[in-house]
Design a protein around this motif. Structure first.
Motif, PDB file in Angstrom:
ATOM      1  N   ALA A 314     -11.412   9.488  -0.313  1.00  0.00           N
ATOM      2  CA  ALA A 314     -11.120   8.467   0.702  1.00  0.00           C
ATOM      3  C   ALA A 314      -9.643   8.594   1.060  1.00  0.00           C
ATOM      4  N   PHE A 315      -9.253   8.112   2.239  1.00  0.00           N
ATOM      5  CA  PHE A 315      -7.831   8.060   2.612  1.00  0.00           C
ATOM      6  C   PHE A 315      -7.421   6.601   2.786  1.00  0.00           C
ATOM      7  N   GLY A 316      -6.203   6.276   2.328  1.00  0.00           N
ATOM      8  CA  GLY A 316      -5.617   4.970   2.621  1.00  0.00           C
ATOM      9  C   GLY A 316      -4.245   5.158   3.234  1.00  0.00           C
ATOM     10  N   SER A 317      -3.704   4.063   3.782  1.00  0.00           N
ATOM     11  CA  SER A 317      -2.355   4.160   4.369  1.00  0.00           C
ATOM     12  C   SER A 317      -1.284   4.036   3.292  1.00  0.00           C
ATOM     13  N   ASP A 318      -1.581   3.260   2.209  1.00  0.00           N
ATOM     14  CA  ASP A 318      -0.579   2.904   1.185  1.00  0.00           C
ATOM     15  C   ASP A 318       0.559   2.080   1.793  1.00  0.00           C
ATOM     16  N   PHE A 319       0.301   1.397   2.883  1.00  0.00           N
ATOM     17  CA  PHE A 319       1.369   0.632   3.534  1.00  0.00           C
ATOM     18  C   PHE A 319       2.149  -0.205   2.515  1.00  0.00           C
ATOM     19  N   ASN A 320       3.453   0.043   2.402  1.00  0.00           N
ATOM     20  CA  ASN A 320       4.340  -0.686   1.484  1.00  0.00           C
ATOM     21  C   ASN A 320       5.782  -0.464   1.940  1.00  0.00           C
ATOM     22  N   PRO A 321       6.733  -1.284   1.440  1.00  0.00           N
ATOM     23  CA  PRO A 321       8.095  -1.169   1.978  1.00  0.00           C
ATOM     24  C   PRO A 321       8.921  -0.013   1.392  1.00  0.00           C
ATOM     25  N   PRO A 325       6.342   3.109   4.418  1.00  0.00           N
ATOM     26  CA  PRO A 325       6.368   1.971   5.347  1.00  0.00           C
ATOM     27  C   PRO A 325       5.593   2.262   6.639  1.00  0.00           C
ATOM     28  N   VAL A 326       4.406   2.783   6.496  1.00  0.00           N
ATOM     29  CA  VAL A 326       3.580   3.243   7.622  1.00  0.00           C
ATOM     30  C   VAL A 326       2.304   2.403   7.647  1.00  0.00           C
ATOM     31  N   ASN A 327       2.116   1.624   8.705  1.00  0.00           N
ATOM     32  CA  ASN A 327       0.909   0.782   8.713  1.00  0.00           C
ATOM     33  C   ASN A 327      -0.232   1.410   9.508  1.00  0.00           C
ATOM     34  N   SER A 328      -0.082   2.685   9.869  1.00  0.00           N
ATOM     35  CA  SER A 328      -1.099   3.322  10.712  1.00  0.00           C
ATOM     36  C   SER A 328      -2.012   4.241   9.900  1.00  0.00           C
ATOM     37  N   LEU A 329      -3.263   3.816   9.768  1.00  0.00           N
ATOM     38  CA  LEU A 329      -4.224   4.688   9.086  1.00  0.00           C
ATOM     39  C   LEU A 329      -4.505   5.934   9.929  1.00  0.00           C
ATOM     40  N   GLN A 330      -4.324   5.800  11.253  1.00  0.00           N
ATOM     41  CA  GLN A 330      -4.518   6.992  12.102  1.00  0.00           C
ATOM     42  C   GLN A 330      -3.503   8.082  11.759  1.00  0.00           C
ATOM     43  N   VAL A 331      -2.262   7.694  11.497  1.00  0.00           N
ATOM     44  CA  VAL A 331      -1.249   8.686  11.110  1.00  0.00           C
ATOM     45  C   VAL A 331      -1.653   9.333   9.781  1.00  0.00           C
TER      46      VAL A 331
END
Ligand code: NIG
Ligand code: FE
Length: 411
Positions: A314-321, A325-331
């Motif tokens: 699976a892929f996640g964004s791992d969005f964190n500071p 700091p990337v909130n885009s799952l598309q990226v």
């Protein structure tokens, strides 16, 4: 007569089934041309081609690509402040764990998170969720872990619960009190592990504030033995295990988590063959975080070897500071495709069905089939290759969550 009909779909691309896919099956996507989807209430009622059934409301997809809503199975959504002051250090090459050991990194975010009220944290996260939704994320996992004591961790988990009620992106909560050793426990590791095991986990479980328990098993953070104690305590209280392992050093976390039958292991950048074997045996999903590898200037998880060994990726964004700091799952999807050399079909499974399985929701979301929740995306694209060939732009045009149209870019 159905409630809603999405008609004139150029291509409907979806994985199928209610369980994670690995091996060749990870790349099997059902492709239906000139399709329609009928929705009743919150659920998909029927999918087909040719003559469409009657419906009270119709939406013209204008020949575009339609997929299930994206599922982000790994975010650290709730935090105070940012850490742009670390950028210069990172550019000088100061390692991530050195910044943490010096009281920065996660500990810096702990200070700003403790200083914020629950409402402030919610509002900040709600702004991010609006962007994530516009980028196609209809369900998202959210971890605590910047509170690091009972009251502060409860504050973060309550923020997640409240956000679940006040905005449309569905959230799955993970308790991650074992994200770092708090400054006040610097000389008392054992005391903090006991606090997690004896106080925090029982309370979090009793209040029904989390479904999962996660640990940062890493050099200088929690050892595999400490991580095992924490995850086993979580399991005893009904919290399913997840483990940040092999992000920086391969110290045995993945092997331990596989043995425990963890739901997922996270990061896995330095995962060894023994870790892959343990995940295969434990039925554990590999939650790879491609944007974090990019941001840490690190290597990339051996995702292909995992798929070949029968471990669903699976892929996640791992969005964190800090580390991402990337909130885009598309990226993250785009980086994963290129750097793991995974096909668009394998990547689509990674951000829908396998991501749903990583948060134990594959029975309800992650595919577009009769009975599943009608979480659907209409893309400014005609095929899957296009999604992975473009980079850094939001290609989502229309978002449906539980059968309701939430966002529609008409331009
Ligand atoms: O997944 N590794 C631990 N946690 C996050 C980073 C958190 C932070 O740097 O604030 C991660 O990379
Ligand atoms: Fe993480």
């Amino acid at each position: 007569m159905h409630d809603l009909l999405i008609e004139n779909i150029g291509l409907l691309a979806t994985p199928t089934g209610t369980a994670a896919k690995a091996g060749a099956a990870q790349g099997e996507i059902s492709l239906l041309q000139n399709a329609w989807i009928a929705v009743d209430g919150e659920r998909v009622a029927a999918v087909g081609t040719g003559d469409a059934p009657e419906a009270r409301e119709r939406f013209d997809a204008c020949g575009r690509l339609v997929t299930p809503g994206l599922v982000d199975p790994h975010t650290h959504l709730i935090f105070g402040g940012w850490r742009e002051h670390e950028l210069a250090m990172k550019l000088r090459g100061v390692p991530y764990l050195d910044i943490l050991a010096a009281g920065g990194g996660i500990l810096s975010t702990v200070r700003s998170t403790r200083a914020a009220t629950q409402e402030e944290l919610e509002d900040k996260a709600a702004r991010e969720l609006r962007v994530m939704l516009a980028q196609g994320v209809t369900t998202c996992e959210a971890k605590s872990g910047y509170g690091l004591n009972l009251e502060e961790e409860l504050k973060l988990l309550r923020a997640i619960r409240s956000l679940n009620e006040r905005q449309p992106v569905e959230l799955a909560a993970t308790f991650m009190g074992a994200h770092a050793l708090p400054e006040e426990c610097r000389d008392d590791r054992e005391g903090y592990v006991r606090q997690i095991v004896e106080e925090m986990i029982p309370r979090v479980a009793a209040e029904g504030l989390a479904e999962f328990c996660d640990v940062f098993c890493e050099t200088g953070v929690f050892t595999p033995e400490e991580s095992r104690r924490i995850l086993e305590a979580g399991q005893r209280h009904g919290l399913k295990a997840k483990c940040h392992s092999d992000e920086i050093d391969p110290i045995g976390g993945t092997e331990m988590a596989g043995e425990l039958g963890a739901v997922s292991c996270e990061h896995l950048i330095r995962c060894q063959p023994s870790g892959i074997a343990a995940m295969a045996k434990g039925g554990t999903i590999a939650c790879c975080l491609p944007a974090t590898s990019f941001y840490l200037n690190a290597t990339f998880a051996p995702a292909r070897q995992m798929i070949e060994a029968g471990v669903p990726v699976a892929f996640g964004s791992d969005f964190n500071p800090g580390s991402c700091p990337v909130n885009s799952l598309q990226v993250a999807m785009n980086i994963g495709c290129y750097k793991y050399r995974m096909t668009p079909e394998e990547c689509m499974t990674a951000v829908t069905l396998n991501a749903a399985a990583a948060i134990r929701r594959a029975d309800r979301i992650g595919t577009l089939e009769p009975g599943k929740q009608a979480d659907m995306l209409v893309w400014d694209a005609e095929n899957l290759d296009y999604l992975f060939y473009r980079f850094g732009t939001n290609l989502v045009r229309t978002v449906f969550k539980r059968g309701r149209k939430l966002l529609d870019a008409k331009t």
